[in-house]
Structures are given as structure tokens and as C-alpha cells.
Design a protein around this motif. Structure first.
Motif, PDB file in Angstrom:
ATOM      1  N   HIS A 116       0.853  -1.188   0.000  1.00 14.23           N
ATOM      2  CA  HIS A 116       0.000   0.000   0.000  1.00 14.23           C
ATOM      3  C   HIS A 116       0.891   1.240   0.000  1.00 14.23           C
ATOM      4  O   HIS A 116       1.996   1.223   0.528  1.00 14.23           O
ATOM      5  N   ARG A 117       0.391   2.299  -0.611  1.00 11.33           N
ATOM      6  CA  ARG A 117       1.102   3.580  -0.713  1.00 11.33           C
ATOM      7  C   ARG A 117       2.292   3.468  -1.664  1.00 11.33           C
ATOM      8  O   ARG A 117       2.499   2.461  -2.336  1.00 11.33           O
ATOM      9  N   ASP A 118       3.090   4.530  -1.694  1.00 12.66           N
ATOM     10  CA  ASP A 118       4.131   4.655  -2.710  1.00 12.66           C
ATOM     11  C   ASP A 118       5.425   3.941  -2.326  1.00 12.66           C
ATOM     12  O   ASP A 118       5.761   3.840  -1.135  1.00 12.66           O
ATOM     13  N   PRO A 119       6.193   3.476  -3.325  1.00 12.88           N
ATOM     14  CA  PRO A 119       7.528   2.940  -3.053  1.00 12.88           C
ATOM     15  C   PRO A 119       8.420   3.979  -2.362  1.00 12.88           C
ATOM     16  O   PRO A 119       8.228   5.186  -2.523  1.00 12.88           O
ATOM     17  N   PHE A 120       9.407   3.482  -1.595  1.00 10.15           N
ATOM     18  CA  PHE A 120      10.297   4.391  -0.873  1.00 10.15           C
ATOM     19  C   PHE A 120      11.690   3.774  -0.761  1.00 10.15           C
ATOM     20  O   PHE A 120      11.856   2.560  -0.862  1.00 10.15           O
ATOM     21  N   ASP A 121      12.680   4.645  -0.552  1.00  5.08           N
ATOM     22  CA  ASP A 121      14.077   4.203  -0.601  1.00  5.08           C
ATOM     23  C   ASP A 121      14.782   4.266   0.750  1.00  5.08           C
ATOM     24  O   ASP A 121      16.007   4.277   0.810  1.00  5.08           O
ATOM     25  N   TYR A 122      14.008   4.289   1.844  1.00  6.28           N
ATOM     26  CA  TYR A 122      14.613   4.360   3.175  1.00  6.28           C
ATOM     27  C   TYR A 122      14.168   3.159   4.019  1.00  6.28           C
ATOM     28  O   TYR A 122      13.707   3.286   5.144  1.00  6.28           O
ATOM     29  N   GLY A 123      14.356   1.965   3.437  1.00  5.92           N
ATOM     30  CA  GLY A 123      13.862   0.753   4.072  1.00  5.92           C
ATOM     31  C   GLY A 123      14.407   0.518   5.459  1.00  5.92           C
ATOM     32  O   GLY A 123      13.649   0.251   6.404  1.00  5.92           O
ATOM     33  N   ASN A 124      15.714   0.605   5.641  1.00  7.72           N
ATOM     34  CA  ASN A 124      16.291   0.336   6.957  1.00  7.72           C
ATOM     35  C   ASN A 124      15.901   1.391   7.980  1.00  7.72           C
ATOM     36  O   ASN A 124      15.676   1.083   9.154  1.00  7.72           O
ATOM     37  N   GLU A 125      15.794   2.632   7.535  1.00  7.13           N
ATOM     38  CA  GLU A 125      15.313   3.679   8.434  1.00  7.13           C
ATOM     39  C   GLU A 125      13.878   3.397   8.864  1.00  7.13           C
ATOM     40  O   GLU A 125      13.508   3.575  10.027  1.00  7.13           O
ATOM     41  N   ARG A 126      13.065   2.936   7.919  1.00  5.22           N
ATOM     42  CA  ARG A 126      11.673   2.623   8.242  1.00  5.22           C
ATOM     43  C   ARG A 126      11.594   1.451   9.217  1.00  5.22           C
ATOM     44  O   ARG A 126      10.753   1.442  10.125  1.00  5.22           O
ATOM     45  N   ILE A 127      12.455   0.467   9.053  1.00  9.25           N
ATOM     46  CA  ILE A 127      12.507  -0.648   9.992  1.00  9.25           C
ATOM     47  C   ILE A 127      12.792  -0.144  11.400  1.00  9.25           C
ATOM     48  O   ILE A 127      12.127  -0.545  12.376  1.00  9.25           O
ATOM     49  N   ASP A 128      13.758   0.748  11.543  1.00 11.81           N
ATOM     50  CA  ASP A 128      14.082   1.300  12.858  1.00 11.81           C
ATOM     51  C   ASP A 128      12.903   2.080  13.439  1.00 11.81           C
ATOM     52  O   ASP A 128      12.626   2.009  14.644  1.00 11.81           O
ATOM     53  N   GLN A 129      12.183   2.801  12.589  1.00  7.36           N
ATOM     54  CA  GLN A 129      11.006   3.541  13.058  1.00  7.36           C
ATOM     55  C   GLN A 129       9.945   2.584  13.586  1.00  7.36           C
ATOM     56  O   GLN A 129       9.338   2.841  14.645  1.00  7.36           O
ATOM     57  N   ILE A 130       9.715   1.494  12.881  1.00  7.60           N
ATOM     58  CA  ILE A 130       8.691   0.539  13.305  1.00  7.60           C
ATOM     59  C   ILE A 130       9.117  -0.161  14.595  1.00  7.60           C
ATOM     60  O   ILE A 130       8.298  -0.361  15.509  1.00  7.60           O
ATOM     61  N   LEU A 131      10.381  -0.527  14.694  1.00  2.00           N
ATOM     62  CA  LEU A 131      10.861  -1.150  15.932  1.00  2.00           C
ATOM     63  C   LEU A 131      10.708  -0.194  17.115  1.00  2.00           C
ATOM     64  O   LEU A 131      10.285  -0.605  18.214  1.00  2.00           O
ATOM     65  N   ASN A 132      11.030   1.076  16.922  1.00  2.00           N
ATOM     66  CA  ASN A 132      10.866   2.049  17.999  1.00  2.00           C
ATOM     67  C   ASN A 132       9.399   2.227  18.365  1.00  2.00           C
ATOM     68  O   ASN A 132       9.058   2.389  19.552  1.00  2.00           O
ATOM     69  N   HIS A 133       8.528   2.191  17.355  1.00  2.00           N
ATOM     70  CA  HIS A 133       7.082   2.272  17.629  1.00  2.00           C
ATOM     71  C   HIS A 133       6.649   1.124  18.536  1.00  2.00           C
ATOM     72  O   HIS A 133       5.924   1.340  19.522  1.00  2.00           O
ATOM     73  N   HIS A 134       7.090  -0.088  18.218  1.00  2.00           N
ATOM     74  CA  HIS A 134       6.677  -1.233  19.023  1.00  2.00           C
ATOM     75  C   HIS A 134       7.298  -1.190  20.420  1.00  2.00           C
ATOM     76  O   HIS A 134       6.645  -1.594  21.394  1.00  2.00           O
ATOM     77  N   LYS A 135       8.515  -0.712  20.526  1.00  2.00           N
ATOM     78  CA  LYS A 135       9.105  -0.563  21.862  1.00  2.00           C
ATOM     79  C   LYS A 135       8.274   0.409  22.702  1.00  2.00           C
ATOM     80  O   LYS A 135       7.971   0.131  23.868  1.00  2.00           O
ATOM     81  N   ASP A 136       7.902   1.540  22.118  1.00  2.00           N
ATOM     82  CA  ASP A 136       7.094   2.521  22.841  1.00  2.00           C
ATOM     83  C   ASP A 136       5.728   1.944  23.202  1.00  2.00           C
ATOM     84  O   ASP A 136       5.215   2.171  24.310  1.00  2.00           O
ATOM     85  N   ARG A 137       5.109   1.214  22.278  1.00  2.00           N
ATOM     86  CA  ARG A 137       3.806   0.614  22.543  1.00  2.00           C
ATOM     87  C   ARG A 137       3.915  -0.429  23.656  1.00  2.00           C
ATOM     88  O   ARG A 137       3.065  -0.494  24.556  1.00  2.00           O
ATOM     89  N   LEU A 138       4.963  -1.235  23.621  1.00  2.00           N
ATOM     90  CA  LEU A 138       5.173  -2.234  24.666  1.00  2.00           C
ATOM     91  C   LEU A 138       5.346  -1.578  26.028  1.00  2.00           C
ATOM     92  O   LEU A 138       4.782  -2.034  27.032  1.00  2.00           O
TER      93      LEU A 138
END
Length: 322
Positions: free
Chosen positions: A223-245
Motif C-alpha cells: 500500500h502507498r508509494d515505493p520508498f528508498d529508506y527501508g532500513n530507516e523505516r525498519i528502525d522507526q517501526i521497531l521504535n514504535h513497538h518498543k514505545d507501545r510495549l
């Protein structure tokens, strides 16, 4: 070099509006994902897809907005349909016993503290049960475990978490990665339950770390547009889950059911559980269940079953990192 064509097809999900379908052209012509309904076929034909030339249709995971158009697109042609092995197994369970799947949802939601009035509403409008005909009709020819070379410079990657058998498609000559819903821009993929005990969030966190090792040059998401910051996005998602936990740990200092915890969390855009529509509420309760399962498995929470309801209590520690 392997080429990719993106088709953005409309879907009937308010929060998403569209889904991406991709054509891969190598020594084989491969379609990745199929949209939400048989209407995808007409949309793709208008966009110029030559269905007769397809060698393979791959679905990144079992959700209806990715597999719903598969049988319609295939029609009477001998085009193999492929999906991850664990997802194929769950689709077969739905096909063989949709009433059993419904009973499982009722049982699982109730076991985790969801009031029966809410359970009946969620189950009454569940995306699988609403589209059970699409699941019943689909017939998979290939079950993927990850690591298969499906064309020149085209390989599968196993990344369970968003679903048990979620797969990405790696274009090894360009570093592009077609991720389905495993990795999305601006949206944190929903992580929910598929049975009583599997640690889906733990699987997802590990899959994100494995995806980082690929160092993809471009992410082509579901979904949504392709992007070129995959590893940065991975870190963002991991930080999101840490905060949620950590938020969940702070909201479960006393014995609490996942539904009670979900009712205390501040969700995205400042929403509360009682302000959500039924699909969003189902996702939120599922997220609470999987996060509490992860915390229990990781030693940050205790777990018990009391009077037919699963409850959790934090041990007072917070996570510093994932």
C-alpha cells in the motif's frame, strides 16, 4: 535488468483506499498480489496487463485485499498461484470449516476479555467471514517457505509476523524488495493473533531485523508509494513497538485482560478503543493480545487465566531496546 510495473487498484477499506499489484518481468512474467475482489481483473486489463502471458501469481500474504482477485485474474488459464506455506494452511482451515473459524474468533476474543456484545459485532463484520466465498474459491498450487528462486534474479523471502506465512519478493539484480504489508510507509502494519499461543510480534520483530540485513535499495510496499529508506523505516517501526510495549507495561501494573489494556491505550491519531469502527477495534484488540503475549514470553509480564479470562501483570521493568 528485471523490470517492475506498479498498478494501484482501489479497495473497499476506508483507511487504505488502494492496494498495489506489481508485474515483474524477467525471464518469467510474474504478478505479485491481486487486490481485494474480482474487480481487480477488469482494472488490470484496462491498465494493459496481458494475463495470457503470466507465468505465476504470487500473493505476499493471506489478507483479502491481497488475494481477493486471484481466481478472477487467473480465470480458466493454467497460471500457478503461490503463497507462503503457513498462510496456505490457514486458508485451508477457513475453506474446510468457516464456522470453526468463526467459533475460534469468538473464543479467542472472549478469552482475552472482550465483552460478548462487542465480540458479536466484530465477528459479524469480520473481513474473512464477509469474504468467505473468495477464500473458498482460491486454490494454491505452490506453497512457499522462503528462499525459492522463482525467476532469474527473483527470489522469495520469508518474513512472518503480519501473517504467519508472509513473504517478500527480492529482485537481486537491483536490490528492490516487494514487501506486501511487511513493510509500509507511514503505516505500522497490524500484528494480530492467528492461534492461541503463537508470538506473532516476536516473529515480526525478528523478520524486521532479517529484512534489514538485505539492505534493500527500494521498498515496493503493498500500500502507498515505493520508498528508498527501508532500513530507516525498519528502525522507526521497531521504535514504535518498543514505545507501545512500554505503554502497555505502564497500563498493566495490576492484573488486566488484553481488552482492558486495549481500552487504556492511546492509539494512533489520539483515538481510543470506543471511538473506532469494528475493523479498527478488531485490529486494536489483536495488537494488545500480541504485545502482551510478547511481553509474557520475554519475561516482562506475568500471565494467568482467571475465571475463563487471560490476564497479564507487568513486573515493573521497561524495555530499553528491541
Amino acid at each position: 535488468m528485471t523490470s517492475v510495473i506498479r498498478h494501484e487498484v482501489p479497495i473497499a477499506i476506508r483507511a487504505l483506499k488502494t492496494a498495489n499489484i506489481y508485474e515483474i518481468k524477467s525471464d518469467k512474467h510474474i504478478l505479485v498480489d491481486t487486490g481485494m475482489s474480482p474487480l481487480s481483473r477488469d482494472f488490470l486489463l484496462k491498465e494493459g496487463l496481458d494475463i495470457a502471458s503470466l507465468d505465476l501469481i504470487v500473493m505476499t500474504h493471506l489478507h483479502v485485499d491481497h488475494i481477493g482477485g486471484a481466481e478472477s485474474i487467473k480465470g480458466d488459464r493454467e497460471i500457478p498461484l503461490a503463497i507462503g506455506r503457513e498462510d496456505a494452511a490457514r486458508v485451508r482451515l477457513i475453506q474446510e470449516d468457516p464456522e470453526g473459524f468463526k467459533k475460534f474468533l469468538v473464543s479467542q476474543l472472549g478469552l482475552n476479555g472482550t465483552p460478548s456484545s462487542i465480540v458479536s459485532q466484530i465477528v459479524g463484520r469480520h473481513s474473512v467471514l464477509d469474504n468467505v466465498g473468495l477464500y473458498r474459491d482460491i486454490d494454491f498450487d505452490l506453497e512457499l517457505k522462503g528462499g525459492e528462486k522463482i525467476a532469474d534474479n527473483v527470489s522469495t523471502v520469508s518474513n512472518p509476523g503480519h501473517s504467519p506465512g508472509s513473504v517478500s519478493i527480492s529482485l537481486t539484480d537491483s536490490g528492490k524488495l516487494l514487501t506486501g504489508d511487511h513493510l509500509l510507509p507511514g503505516i505500522t502494519p497490524n500484528i494480530s493473533f492467528y492461534d492461541r499461543d503463537s508470538d506473532m510480534l516476536g516473529l515480526y520483530i525478528n523478520s524486521l531485523k532479517e529484512t534489514r540485513k538485505l539492505d534493500a535499495t527500494m521498498i515496493l510496499p503493498g500500500h502507498r508509494d515505493p520508498f528508498d529508506y527501508g532500513n530507516e523505516r525498519i528502525d522507526q517501526i521497531l521504535n514504535h513497538h518498543k514505545d507501545r510495549l512500554n505503554e502497555i507495561l505502564s497500563k498493566s501494573k495490576e492484573w488486566s485482560s488484553p481488552f482492558e489494556v486495549a481500552s487504556r491505550i492511546t492509539w494512533s491519531k489520539g483515538r481510543s478503543l470506543d471511538s473506532m469502527n469494528l475493523m479498527e477495534m478488531n485490529f486494536a484488540i489483536g495488537e494488545a493480545i500480541t504485545h502482551l503475549t510478547y511481553l509474557s514470553n520475554s519475561g516482562y509480564s506475568e500471565k494467568r487465566e482467571m475465571n475463563g479470562t487471560i490476564q497479564y501483570r507487568s513486573n515493573g521493568q521497561l524495555l530499553k531496546t528491541l
